[in-house]
Structure formats: structure tokens, C-alpha cells
Design a protein around this motif. Structure first.
Motif, mmCIF file in Angstrom:
data_model
loop_
_atom_site.group_PDB
_atom_site.id
_atom_site.type_symbol
_atom_site.label_atom_id
_atom_site.label_comp_id
_atom_site.label_asym_id
_atom_site.label_seq_id
_atom_site.Cartn_x
_atom_site.Cartn_y
_atom_site.Cartn_z
ATOM 1 N N UNK A 462 0.829 -1.211 0.000
ATOM 2 C CA UNK A 462 0.000 0.000 0.000
ATOM 3 C C UNK A 462 0.863 1.261 0.000
ATOM 4 N N UNK A 463 1.938 1.233 0.789
ATOM 5 C CA UNK A 463 2.823 2.394 0.825
ATOM 6 C C UNK A 463 3.498 2.611 -0.524
ATOM 7 N N UNK A 464 3.921 1.525 -1.174
ATOM 8 C CA UNK A 464 4.543 1.652 -2.492
ATOM 9 C C UNK A 464 3.563 2.240 -3.498
ATOM 10 N N UNK A 465 2.314 1.781 -3.485
ATOM 11 C CA UNK A 465 1.309 2.314 -4.412
ATOM 12 C C UNK A 465 1.100 3.806 -4.183
ATOM 13 N N UNK A 466 1.020 4.203 -2.934
ATOM 14 C CA UNK A 466 0.837 5.617 -2.608
ATOM 15 C C UNK A 466 2.029 6.450 -3.074
ATOM 16 N N UNK A 467 3.229 5.945 -2.832
ATOM 17 C CA UNK A 467 4.436 6.678 -3.237
ATOM 18 C C UNK A 467 4.531 6.813 -4.748
ATOM 19 N N UNK A 468 4.170 5.753 -5.468
ATOM 20 C CA UNK A 468 4.247 5.786 -6.924
ATOM 21 C C UNK A 468 3.252 6.787 -7.503
ATOM 22 N N UNK A 469 2.052 6.816 -6.979
ATOM 23 C CA UNK A 469 1.067 7.787 -7.467
ATOM 24 C C UNK A 469 1.499 9.218 -7.137
ATOM 25 N N UNK A 470 2.037 9.405 -5.949
ATOM 26 C CA UNK A 470 2.502 10.737 -5.564
ATOM 27 C C UNK A 470 3.636 11.209 -6.467
ATOM 28 N N UNK A 471 4.558 10.310 -6.774
ATOM 29 C CA UNK A 471 5.688 10.667 -7.629
ATOM 30 C C UNK A 471 5.216 10.997 -9.038
ATOM 31 N N UNK A 472 4.299 10.185 -9.569
ATOM 32 C CA UNK A 472 3.816 10.415 -10.932
ATOM 33 C C UNK A 472 3.086 11.754 -11.035
ATOM 34 N N UNK A 473 2.445 12.178 -9.947
ATOM 35 C CA UNK A 473 1.752 13.463 -9.962
ATOM 36 C C UNK A 473 2.703 14.631 -9.756
#
Length: 503
Positions: A462-473
Motif C-alpha cells: 500500500x505504501x509503495x502504491x501511494x508513493x508511486x502515485x505521488x511521484x507520478x503526480x
């Protein structure tokens, strides 16, 4: 932490709050008075508030008489309590040299504030679980629990029973953790899963202190784990793996069989500028970096399926153009999208498919992080390491057959490694689409890990998914025509360039 302990900060990496009721067993000592003086004192930065006893070996009725009195100066007089704790040690038949047992138990930042009576019950369950003060044993060791903050307590015990025998407290860490899992459920606290042996080894305090003294931007163990993971994701076989490590400035030492000298059974890695006090290179075997980086595990990865990149690792005689890189990331995005759909359709008991898909997706993300941020790393590299934690299989459990989509993902990992670093907004945009698709993989993996009861890894996914979306934005807004490598430095102040030199 007692007065003589030294708190250190890792030079790099992001702090995440500890999970609920984590019991930390501190090194044993000899000075119970010094430890109590610290626990009842103001702390190093006046962080100790209203220190007082919440539990003791003699039961709640005796707490008022055991509570250290306060002098006119405002300091607690711990001498009487220290003498009572030490009495069995002085009368013991053969007391151990280090007889002071110290543990701290902390709950999660999101948990409610527990009462003194609740903390007293937790302390009694912990000392009973580790075997030093079983329930109903009048001759057990003497112990007290001190509270000087809302979110944690300290337990202090002397390891000689009141009948004169020594209490050895074998495997107290695992026993305390098991008791903590039960207490989390009982009190409705934030829960973590049982120990699953999938976490990589963290740097020791000695490693952290040494890196700080030497002014290193990164702890060697962390840098080597990142380099080995990137090389493994890009390599097609063992020779390619070793070549990539050496090109990255990493020393490699192969271990040969004592029965068959021509057979390689393992490897170790080191940095040219990281030595012992006697000048010898400090070596780390693959298993000391992470459970999935041993040579047998890496061999399973390389033998697991076909690839679309040549066996030379995809090194091209000429630098690939932007269009070539963009096409590579688009192909990889399609493969990741397919992998995410397959992973989303798996059941929790489809362990082989889940393992192969998650493992191959981790390789794609590791190669993408290297193409985006280079060897110095950055937020995408951090997200890759978090996802890697989520995909690992428990100890002694390995992926079997390879899912067809996983074979394609491995091919894409090698292809991304072959096309090299990003240089323009076009290939960066294509890479960010891949990052977004990887967040879908992480979301699906989180759901499966939770259903499997592997809560540590579900949290990591879950943390990885959140970090990836944050980075892409975040990254598109910071690029403004700047090369991706520079943008990654602007979006993360946690990382500084590595100073390793080539072999």
C-alpha cells in the motif's frame, strides 16, 4: 533507551512510524540504578513527563511503597527501588555478569492513549511471555514497569529469581513479539502480522555510527543492496550480473565449493573505500543484503523465462535515441498493465502465480528507477525498495512455475536497462505512465497480501502504491524542461550523489 545508549540517525531514507506494540529488547547491563535514574529523570531533551511506576513484581497494592520519592530538587530518589531489585542478585547462587534486563514497549501513533492499568497488564504479559516472570510464580524475578510518556513503557528486571536461580530468558525477542500480537487484538490496537523473515537486514548502530563519522551520504549496506538489486534486474545470467556490478564500482568476490572448486556457490560484494580498521575490505554476502539476493535465489530468477533482450545484457554499441526509449517504456507499460490484470484476478492461494508476477514486476520497477534516477537514487528508488519488501516470499518458500505474463515483465526489465537513462520530456512521460501502472500492481498485491494474512507486506505494498502515485503526480510539475535526473534531486532532499569509484 538507557543513559549510556546512543541514538543515531540513518544518513538516508525516510522514517516511517513503528507499528503497534513493538517490544524492543535492549542489551543487558549491570547498572540497574543508572537505568532507573535515566527513566525517572527528565530525559535527554526534557521529553520524560511525569515518570512513575505502573506495574511491579509485587502487584498493584505495593506500587505506592515502591514509587521513588521526589526530593525538594524535583529529582526522584531511586536508591531504595534499585536495592530491592538487586537483592536477589546479591543472594543468588551464580548470578550472571550482566543481570539487568530492559525492554521498551511502544504503540502506534494512530492508537488511542492507554491507561496505566492497561499498560500494567501489557507489562505483566510481556514478562510472562519471555519466561522471566510467569503468571502465578511467587519466586520469579523482580521487575518494574516505568511510564514517562503516553505511548510507551519501559520494563526493568534483574535476571536472578527470588529463589536464587538465574532466569536466562531464551528467545525473548520472538516471545515478546508473539505476546504483542495477541495484545494488539485484545485491545483493538493497530495490528501487524507475525514475523515472516522477508525483511532485509537493517544497518546496525555500529554501521550507522561509522558512516556518520566518515561523512558518507549513504550506509554501505544500503548502497550495495540497491546496486545488487539493479544489476540482478538487468542481468541475463551470472556473468552479466558480475560485469554490471563491477561497472557500477562494486567489488565482487565469488565463493567456490570446497568439494568442487569449479562450482560457484555464492558471492559477496564490497565498496573500494569501505574497510575495517585493519584495512581489509568489508564484504557483504547476498543474504546479508536481503533474503532474495542470495545466489540460489538469483539463479532461479535468471532461469525463470525467456527474454527479448540479447544475452549480452542489452548493451548497445550506440546510445539509444529518445524514440527508442519512449517505445521501450510504452511496451513495458503494456506488459505491466497485463501483469496488473493477471495479478488482480488471482486468489490468495494462487501463491506461485502471485510470487512470479510480483517478483518480475519488482524487476521492472527497479530498472525504471535506475533509468529515471541513476545510481544516486531518489524517491522512485525508495518506492522500488518498498515494493520489493512486499513481493518477497517467506523464508524457504520460493516461486515455482513462471506465469507467462511474468516472463514478459522480465523481458521488459532487461529492455529498460538496455535503453539507458531518460533524457527528455517524451521518454519521461512514457516512464511515468509505467510508474502509474506499477501503482496498480502494488494495489492488487496489497489486497492479496492482506488476504494471505501477511500484514507487513500488505502495508508495504500500500505504501509503495501511494508513493508511486505521488511521484507520478509530482514529477511533471517539477520538470519544466529539466532532465529527469535533476528533477529527482529537486523532489527529494533525502539523497545526495554517491562517491564510489569504479573498479
Amino acid at each position: 533507551m538507557h543513559a549510556g545508549a546512543r541514538q543515531t540517525r540513518r544518513p538516508r531514507g525516510r522514517h516511517r512510524p513503528a507499528a503497534a506494540l513493538i517490544p524492543a529488547i535492549h542489551p543487558r547491563g549491570t547498572n540497574v540504578g543508572g537505568l532507573l535514574r535515566y527513566l525517572f529523570g527528565p530525559g535527554k531533551a526534557e521529553e520524560h513527563v511525569n515518570p512513575h511506576l505502573v506495574a511491579a513484581w509485587s502487584g498493584p497494592s505495593q506500587l505506592p511503597s515502591l514509587e521513588p520519592p521526589i526530593h525538594a530538587s524535583g529529582r526522584h530518589d531511586i536508591r531504595a527501588l534499585a536495592r530491592l531489585l538487586e537483592q536477589p542478585v546479591r543472594a543468588g547462587r551464580n548470578p550472571p555478569l550482566k543481570f539487568v534486563w530492559h525492554a521498551s514497549v511502544r504503540n502506534h501513533i494512530t492508537d488511542r492513549i492507554l491507561s496505566d492499568s492497561q499498560w500494567a497488564h501489557i507489562a505483566a504479559e510481556i514478562v510472562a511471555a519471555v519466561g522471566i516472570a510467569p503468571h502465578g510464580d511467587p519466586d520469579a524475578v523482580r521487575w518494574v514497569a516505568v511510564r514517562h510518556a503516553d505511548d510507551h513503557i519501559h520494563i526493568v528486571a534483574t535476571l536472578v529469581r527470588q529463589d536464587g536461580e538465574t532466569a536466562w530468558a531464551w528467545n525473548e525477542r520472538l516471545k515478546a513479539q508473539s505476546a504483542a500480537r495477541d495484545l494488539e487484538q485484545r485491545y483493538g490496537l493497530y495490528q501487524v502480522g507475525p514475523v515472516d523473515h522477508t525483511s532485509h537486514r537493517r544497518p546496525t548502530p555500529a554501521e550507522q555510527n561509522k558512516s556518520h563519522r566518515q561523512g558518507r551520504p549513504e550506509i554501505p549496506r544500503d548502497r550495495l543492496r540497491r546496486e545488487v538489486r539493479a544489476a540482478a534486474a538487468a542481468a541475463s545470467d551470472e556473468n552479466d550480473f558480475v560485469d554490471r556490478l563491477q561497472t557500477a564500482g562494486v567489488l565482487v568476490r565469488l565463493r567456490h565449493s570446497t568439494i568442487n572448486p569449479d562450482e560457484v556457490t555464492g558471492y559477496a560484494v564490497g565498496l573500494p573505500d569501505h574497510h575495517t580498521s585493519s584495512g581489509d575490505t568489508v564484504w557483504y554476502g547476498g543474504g546479508r543484503l536481503a533474503p532474495d539476493l542470495t545466489l540460489p535465489q538469483l539463479r532461479r530468477r535468471w532461469d525463470s523465462g525467456p527474454g527479448t533482450v540479447p544475452r549480452n545484457g542489452g548493451h548497445s554499441p550506440s546510445r539509444p535515441g529518445v524514440q527508442h526509449r519512449t517505445d521501450a517504456f510504452r511496451r513495458a507499460t503494456t506488459a505491466v498493465d497485463t501483469g496488473a490484470r493477471h495479478l488482480g484476478g488471482r486468489r490468495p492461494d494462487d501463491e506461485e502465480d502471485i510470487a512470479s508476477l510480483a517478483d518480475a514486476a519488482a524487476d521492472v520497477l527497479a530498472s525504471t528507477a535506475r533509468a529515471f534516477e541513476g545510481r544516486k537514487g531518489g524517491p522512485l528508488t525508495d518506492a522500488s525498495e518498498t515494493f520489493d519488501r512486499a513481493m518477497r516470499e517467506p523464508q524457504r518458500r520460493h516461486a515455482g512455475r513462471l506465469h507467462p505474463a511474468a516472463g514478459q515483465l522480465r523481458s521488459m526489465s532487461r529492455l529498460i536497462s538496455a535503453v539507458g537513462r531518460l533524457t527528455s520530456d517524451d521518454d519521461t512521460a512514457a516512464a511515468l505512465q509505467l510508474v502509474l501502472r506499477m501503482s496498480m500492481v502494488a494495489d492488487n498485491l496489497a489486497r492479496l497480501r492482506e488476504a494471505q494474512g501477511r500484514l507487513h507486506q500488505a502495508q508495504a505494498a500500500r505504501q509503495a502504491a501511494e508513493d508511486l502515485r505521488e511521484l507520478a503526480a509530482k514529477v511533471p510539475a517539477t520538470l519544466a524542461g529539466v532532465r529527469p535526473a535533476a528533477a529527482s534531486v529537486q523532489t527529494s532532499s533525502r539523497r545526495t550523489p554517491s562517491k564510489g569509484r569504479a573498479v
